[in-house]
Design a protein around this motif. Sequence first.
Motif, PDB file in Angstrom:
ATOM      1  N   GLU A   1       0.174  -1.440   0.080  1.00  0.00           N
ATOM      2  CA  GLU A   1       0.209  -0.012  -0.068  1.00  0.00           C
ATOM      3  C   GLU A   1       0.698   1.023   0.352  1.00  0.00           C
ATOM      4  N   LYS A   2       2.157   1.182   0.240  1.00  0.00           N
ATOM      5  CA  LYS A   2       3.454   2.010   0.231  1.00  0.00           C
ATOM      6  C   LYS A   2       3.648   3.027  -1.437  1.00  0.00           C
ATOM      7  N   GLY A   3       4.308   3.495  -0.895  1.00  0.00           N
ATOM      8  CA  GLY A   3       4.958   4.694  -2.113  1.00  0.00           C
ATOM      9  C   GLY A   3       5.971   3.726  -2.818  1.00  0.00           C
ATOM     10  N   HIS A   4       7.270   4.561  -3.270  1.00  0.00           N
ATOM     11  CA  HIS A   4       8.197   4.456  -3.337  1.00  0.00           C
ATOM     12  C   HIS A   4       9.328   3.648  -2.875  1.00  0.00           C
ATOM     13  N   LEU A   5       9.453   2.495  -1.945  1.00  0.00           N
ATOM     14  CA  LEU A   5      10.382   2.699  -1.300  1.00  0.00           C
ATOM     15  C   LEU A   5      10.487   0.282  -1.299  1.00  0.00           C
ATOM     16  N   PHE A   6      11.219   0.566  -0.453  1.00  0.00           N
ATOM     17  CA  PHE A   6      11.547  -1.428  -0.314  1.00  0.00           C
ATOM     18  C   PHE A   6      10.902  -1.460   0.932  1.00  0.00           C
ATOM     19  N   PRO A   7       9.889  -2.767   1.372  1.00  0.00           N
ATOM     20  CA  PRO A   7       8.892  -2.624   2.027  1.00  0.00           C
ATOM     21  C   PRO A   7       9.264  -3.713   3.161  1.00  0.00           C
ATOM     22  N   THR A   8       9.450  -2.451   4.581  1.00  0.00           N
ATOM     23  CA  THR A   8      10.267  -3.282   5.707  1.00  0.00           C
ATOM     24  C   THR A   8       8.988  -3.871   6.715  1.00  0.00           C
ATOM     25  N   ARG A   9       8.165  -3.361   6.474  1.00  0.00           N
ATOM     26  CA  ARG A   9       6.813  -4.154   7.722  1.00  0.00           C
ATOM     27  C   ARG A   9       7.024  -5.752   7.362  1.00  0.00           C
ATOM     28  N   ALA A  10       6.606  -5.787   8.595  1.00  0.00           N
ATOM     29  CA  ALA A  10       6.848  -7.372   8.785  1.00  0.00           C
ATOM     30  C   ALA A  10       6.012  -8.126   7.925  1.00  0.00           C
ATOM     31  N   ILE A  11       5.172  -8.164   7.355  1.00  0.00           N
ATOM     32  CA  ILE A  11       4.180  -9.038   6.273  1.00  0.00           C
ATOM     33  C   ILE A  11       4.807  -9.582   5.549  1.00  0.00           C
ATOM     34  N   TYR A  12       5.445  -7.889   4.400  1.00  0.00           N
ATOM     35  CA  TYR A  12       6.021  -8.344   3.247  1.00  0.00           C
ATOM     36  C   TYR A  12       7.431  -8.714   3.607  1.00  0.00           C
ATOM     37  N   VAL A  13       7.898  -8.685   4.708  1.00  0.00           N
ATOM     38  CA  VAL A  13       9.382  -9.480   4.471  1.00  0.00           C
ATOM     39  C   VAL A  13       9.350 -10.628   5.084  1.00  0.00           C
ATOM     40  N   ASP A  14       8.037 -11.068   5.867  1.00  0.00           N
ATOM     41  CA  ASP A  14       7.896 -12.624   5.607  1.00  0.00           C
ATOM     42  C   ASP A  14       8.086 -13.400   4.351  1.00  0.00           C
ATOM     43  N   GLN A  15       7.255 -12.667   3.837  1.00  0.00           N
ATOM     44  CA  GLN A  15       6.901 -12.785   2.111  1.00  0.00           C
ATOM     45  C   GLN A  15       8.282 -13.503   0.996  1.00  0.00           C
ATOM     46  N   MET A  16       8.684 -12.109   1.526  1.00  0.00           N
ATOM     47  CA  MET A  16      10.495 -12.301   1.070  1.00  0.00           C
ATOM     48  C   MET A  16      11.402 -13.454   1.799  1.00  0.00           C
ATOM     49  N   VAL A  17      11.787 -13.450   3.179  1.00  0.00           N
ATOM     50  CA  VAL A  17      12.153 -14.895   3.616  1.00  0.00           C
ATOM     51  C   VAL A  17      11.475 -16.124   3.149  1.00  0.00           C
ATOM     52  N   LYS A  18      10.121 -16.134   3.050  1.00  0.00           N
ATOM     53  CA  LYS A  18       9.519 -17.515   2.159  1.00  0.00           C
ATOM     54  C   LYS A  18      10.175 -17.416   1.188  1.00  0.00           C
ATOM     55  N   PHE A  19       9.937 -16.612   0.244  1.00  0.00           N
ATOM     56  CA  PHE A  19      10.091 -16.898  -0.554  1.00  0.00           C
ATOM     57  C   PHE A  19      11.476 -17.107  -1.924  1.00  0.00           C
ATOM     58  N   LEU A  20      12.832 -16.788  -1.042  1.00  0.00           N
ATOM     59  CA  LEU A  20      14.025 -16.350  -1.010  1.00  0.00           C
ATOM     60  C   LEU A  20      14.346 -17.896  -0.332  1.00  0.00           C
ATOM     61  N   GLN A  21      14.114 -18.643   0.712  1.00  0.00           N
ATOM     62  CA  GLN A  21      14.384 -19.397   1.101  1.00  0.00           C
ATOM     63  C   GLN A  21      13.104 -20.835   0.145  1.00  0.00           C
ATOM     64  N   THR A  22      12.739 -20.897  -0.201  1.00  0.00           N
ATOM     65  CA  THR A  22      11.570 -22.136  -0.967  1.00  0.00           C
ATOM     66  C   THR A  22      12.890 -21.955  -2.252  1.00  0.00           C
ATOM     67  N   SER A  23      13.378 -20.496  -2.678  1.00  0.00           N
ATOM     68  CA  SER A  23      14.089 -20.636  -4.302  1.00  0.00           C
ATOM     69  C   SER A  23      15.539 -20.999  -4.249  1.00  0.00           C
ATOM     70  N   LEU A  24      16.167 -21.096  -3.140  1.00  0.00           N
ATOM     71  CA  LEU A  24      17.175 -21.565  -2.555  1.00  0.00           C
ATOM     72  C   LEU A  24      16.905 -22.710  -1.541  1.00  0.00           C
ATOM     73  N   HIS A  25      16.628 -23.068  -1.250  1.00  0.00           N
ATOM     74  CA  HIS A  25      16.508 -24.418  -1.197  1.00  0.00           C
ATOM     75  C   HIS A  25      17.559 -25.449  -1.321  1.00  0.00           C
TER      76      HIS A  25
END
Length: 236
Positions: free
Chosen positions: A212-236
Amino acid sequence: STLVDCFASPQQVNDDNSIMSKPRLLCLHGKAQTAESFSKKIGGARRKLERVFDLVFLDAPINLEDNEKSNNDSCNNNNAAPIMNTGRAWFLREEIIGGNYRYTELDECIDYVIQHLKDSGPYDGIIGFSQGGTVATALATSGCIPVRAVLTAGAPCVAEAFEAANQKSNDKNSGLLIPKLHLAGETDAMIPTESVAKLSEMGGNGEIVLHEKGHLFPTRAIYVDQMVKFLQTSLH
């Protein structure tokens, strides 16, 4: 090239084998930032990512304060405030006749990151914000760099970046199926979500997450958790 290793000092890496086992991620900042400023700006996300990954932040090759061409350059649209010409950039944009633009310094940028990987690699994945995300995606999907996942935020689609990367690639097939996660801001006045959608379609296996934000790298937990899950799944 200038690096900010936000995970551990070289001595710590040598002293602790568990640190060495963490997947390494190369992080490319946005225009008008530096490796250090990007690292600090995303501190909340960085600290959570660092629990799982070894993050290395790389400075872009162009110093905007020293570059006359950057005075007329902007990576944003006409409705947004211009970016201050401080910090660094991966490439520049020049206005040409008819209100169109041409992008410059892309060949040098691609060579710069490729050389960094030769000197300081390997990396398992790559993260990029804004034009750093454009470069990251172009490098990975073209096969220029051997990474296994791409994560971007607020990154526009610049076809010329992919053309430059494809010309440098010796293994164009290696990036065709690479997993990609592209975050886009619904209120981003600089990079339309349509441009991020195009980036998602440029090679690899892309997924878009809207915030919902503008031009930034999201730091809210809900989005960071998605990043971590994506990277863990991709790099397993």
